[in-house]
Structure formats: structure tokens, C-alpha cells
Scaffold this active site. Structure first.
Site, PDB file in Angstrom:
ATOM      1  N   ASP A 174       0.379  -1.132  -0.199  1.00  0.00           N
ATOM      2  CA  ASP A 174       0.090  -0.061  -0.048  1.00  0.00           C
ATOM      3  C   ASP A 174       0.969   1.306  -0.098  1.00  0.00           C
ATOM      4  O   ASP A 174       0.381   2.154  -0.724  1.00  0.00           O
ATOM      5  CB  ASP A 174      -0.505   0.232   0.867  1.00  0.00           C
ATOM      6  CG  ASP A 174      -2.530  -1.103   1.018  1.00  0.00           C
ATOM      7  OD1 ASP A 174      -2.612  -0.808   0.416  1.00  0.00           O
ATOM      8  OD2 ASP A 174      -1.560  -2.270   2.325  1.00  0.00           O
ATOM      9  N   THR A 175       1.857   1.301   0.939  1.00  0.00           N
ATOM     10  CA  THR A 175       3.047   2.628   0.957  1.00  0.00           C
ATOM     11  C   THR A 175       3.483   2.697  -0.595  1.00  0.00           C
ATOM     12  O   THR A 175       4.020   4.108  -0.601  1.00  0.00           O
ATOM     13  CB  THR A 175       3.613   2.271   2.320  1.00  0.00           C
ATOM     14  OG1 THR A 175       2.484   2.105   3.370  1.00  0.00           O
ATOM     15  CG2 THR A 175       5.650   3.135   2.133  1.00  0.00           C
TER      16      THR A 175
END
Length: 404
Positions: free
Chosen positions: A176-177
Site C-alpha cells: 500500500d505504501t
């Protein structure tokens, strides 16, 4: 260092208005990143519970500590996007925005009457960031996808762990990051293009697995050229030696002695002048061939020593090395504090906690934490007034549960 200590500095993204319609991790992390550098971020959340991240992991005063990091510098508007009136309000906010961030499943915006084509008709300069599991096109576009699935499909999970063992998670939501950071870069590139080429916005399509895949170094050319499938290697750096984690009496150290001259200094510092002088170990290829022997020699030296002793000796020898840090190590480290990477944040519940500082560091327009994470709907009335709604209209919207 407190968040107020940085709050008066100029902002690189001052004047950029962002509407964030994503939830959980990828979209909101992008919003947080833009907000750290001065963008005004209006976060739209569903009434009732809001973003599920509010309740993830450890809670203090009923609110996730993760939320305090992820949602700083944002304003919360509780808005029911399942209702037509809620969709109309979202469109009114987006018309006045520079950037829209969303990380819903492809087709969700279109189902709400907010396709990119419709939004660009209303706001031609709008930059639309769309983060999804598999992207907006392709045969997998409609499949549900979270960051962990992106890590697997992107090639990362296969490489993470010890050979022959179950693939492991790296410990944070890295898929996600990575997608969020690619999205933030795309937003800045699109804003620059808009500002110098006639004011036209565009759509940024970020797939979780592609963001991970983009960081896979030489994985594909090695397979393309030689048919080599890179395999997990634990803490070692395959094909580059020596670089590994080694045990000490009170922890672990990472040692990167993989430069030719660095290797010689490392071997001399651990009392292995024979390896330092070996002709076949003068280059990386030779060291890779004897990496097990080299690792064993380093481990034999580190094992009876403390981390502090090892780091002091290797610093004297100018060999890159570092302790494997825990959260406690980070909070007690003077370098983190000297660099402003631990900031005091005063929550809206009256608590004071430490949160990570801001990266990267801009010399003229550094980022800042200007406000703590909001309660659900804290800013609904203010934002609606700014959008031109009267008090009577706001009251009616509350009565019909469109806003909260």
C-alpha cells in the site's frame, strides 16, 4: 520536537486542494504525504464508523494510534456517498479541488455518476489519482485486491523469507505504501504538466502490484537473459557479498562489506588478514563464490561480542554497519531526534504522543504537521459553508443523514 515548532514555515503545496475519498491505507497515505507539504486535504468518510483505520491496531481513547499518523493535516467530512445528495455534495467539493484521490474498486466512481469524463467536464484541470489492486484496465481489473495481494503478485513475497520456508510479510503494509508514494509522484507530475501546458488535468492509474513490481530491481532482466528465477535469501543480499545480518550477544547487526576496499578493511578488523589478502576475494564475483565461508568468519567474530563493540570496531574501520532497530531503539536514538524525525503531536482527545517526522526534507519549504487527526465529521459544517451551503441546508442534510 513538537509539531508546532514546524507549523510556521512555508509550504511547498500551499494552495493545492485535495479531496480524499479513499480509506484504509494506500489512498490516505498519499493524502497524508501531500498534506505534510501544505496541501489542504478534505477527507470524505462514511457516517457511522468513518474510515476503518480509525479502529485498527492499538487504540487510545477509542481511536487508533495509526490513525493519528495517517490522518494528520486533514479535515474530515462525514458524507454518505450512497445517497444522491451525498454524491452531489462530493461533486461540488471536487469542482473546487485540484486533486481527487480514490482507492475504490474500479467502477465505483462511475456508479456514483463521477466518472473521470464527468468530473473533467465539471473541472477540466482536475488531477484524478485512482489506486486499485490491478489497475483500471486489464482482465483482473474487477478482482478485489489489497496491498498484501499486490506484494505477492508484484514478486516481493516470493523473495521475502528464508529459503524453503513460507513467504513472510515484511512487517508493514509495504504494498500500500509503495502504491501511495507512486501516486503522490504521479500527482505532482500531473500538477506540473497542468500548470505549464494549458491547465488540463488527467487520470493517474496506480495498481498495487505494479507499484511493488516497479521496485523489483533486476528480477525480470535476469529471467529474460538467463532464465534465472531469483529465490529468497533470508537476510543476505544475493549476488553481492558480504552483506548480511550477524548475531551478537545482545542483538543483531547488519554488515555491508561488499565493496572491494571495504571488504579488506572488514577482514583486517576481524582478524582475518588471510581473507583480506586472498586474490580471488578481491572482487565481488570471487566473494560470492565463497560467501558461506566469509559469512561464517564474520559470524564467528560477532557472536561473542556486543552490538556496541561490533559497531565501534567497524566504524573505526570505516565499514558500513548498523544495529537492527526496534521502536525503543528509534525513540532513544539521538540521530533521529537531531533530524526531527520524532515529533510531539497533541491529539484532539488531549493526549500527547510521538509520531514520525516528515520525509523528504526540503530546505526552503519544509513540511509540517499543522493539525492533528480529526474526529469523524469534525469539519463537515465548515467545509459545507465554504462550499456555499446555508445553515438551513446543512441542518436539512443532517436530518436526512446525508452528512454527520
Amino acid at each position: 520536537m513538537t509539531m508546532q515548532a514546524q507549523a510556521t514555515t512555508p509550504a511547498a503545496l500551499a494552495g493545492v486542494r485535495v479531496v480524499e475519498m479513499g480509506q484504509l491505507i494506500a489512498g490516505p497515505f498519499c493524502g497524508k504525504t501531500l498534506g505534510d507539504f501544505g496541501a489542504e486535504v478534505i477527507k470524505i468518510e462514511p457516517p457511522g464508523g468513518g474510515d476503518p483505520l480509525r479502529n485498527w491496531r492499538m487504540l487510545k481513547d477509542g481511536t487508533s494510534l495509526w490513525w493519528q499518523v495517517q490522518s494528520r493535516n486533514k479535515r474530515s467530512v462525514a458524507l454518505d456517498l450512497r445517497q444522491a445528495q451525498g454524491q452531489d455534495i462530493a461533486r461540488r467539493l471536487i469542482v473546487e479541488a485540484d486533486v481527487l484521490i480514490e482507492n475504490f474498486r474500479p467502477g465505483t466512481l462511475e456508479g456514483w455518476g463521477m466518472s473521470p469524463e464527468e468530473l473533467h467536464r465539471l473541472n477540466p484541470g482536475l488531477v484524478i489519482l485512482r489506486i486499485s489492486g490491478y489497475g483500471q484496465t486489464g482482465p483482473y481489473r474487477d478482482l478485489p485486491g489489497f496491498g498484501v495481494i499486490g506484494e505477492a503478485m508484484g514478486g516481493l513475497r516470493h523473495l521475502t523469507g528464508e529459503p524453503g520456508h513460507v513467504p513472510v510479510r515484511c512487517g508493514i503494509s509495504i504494498g500500500d505504501t509503495l502504491a501511495a508514494l507512486h501516486g503522490a509522484f504521479g500527482v505532482l507530475a500531473a500538477l506540473h504538466h497542468r500548470n505549464v501546458n494549458g491547465g488540463q488535468g488527467q487520470v493517474i492509474d496506480v495498481a498495487l502490484h505494479e507499484a511493488v513490481f516497479n521496485c523489483m530491481e533486476s528480477l525480470i532482466p535476469e529471467y529474460s537473459a538467463f532464465g534465472t528465477v531469483r529465490e529468497p535469501a533470508g537476510s543476505a543480499l544475493p549476488g553481492i557479498a558480504p552483506s548480511n545480518a550477524y548475531p551478537c550477544t545482545d542483538g543483531w547487526v547488519l554488515v555491508a562489506g561488499n565493496g572491494d576496499s571495504i571488504f579488506k578493511r572488514l577482514m583486517e578488523s576481524i582478524g582475518r588478514a588471510d581473507l583480506a589478502a586472498a586474490p580471488d576475494l578481491a572482487s565481488n564475483a570471487g566473494r560470492v563464490a565463497r560467501v558461506a565461508e566469509i559469512d561464517a568468519a564474520i559470524q564467528a567474530w560477532t557472536s561473542p561480542r556486543t552490538v556496541g563493540h561490533v559497531l565501534d570496531a567497524l566504524a573505526t574501520a570505516r565499514v558500513p554497519a548498523g544495529k537492527v532497530y526496534t521502536a525503543q531503539d528509534i525513540c532513544e536514538d539521538p540521530h533521529y531526534r537531531a533530524r526531527g524525525m520524532l515529533l510531539e503531536l497533541h491529539t484532539r482527545d488531549g493526549d500527547t504522543i510521538e509520531v514520525p517526522g516528515i520525509v523528504p526534507k526540503l530546505s526552503a519549504t519544509p513540511g509540517s504537521i499543522r493539525s492533528s487527526a480529526p474526529h469523524l465529521g469534525d469539519d463537515t459544517d465548515v467545509v459545507l459553508r465554504e462550499a456555499g451551503f446555508s445553515e438551513a441546508q446543512i441542518a436539512l442534510l443532517r436530518d436526512t443523514a446525508v452528512v454527520a
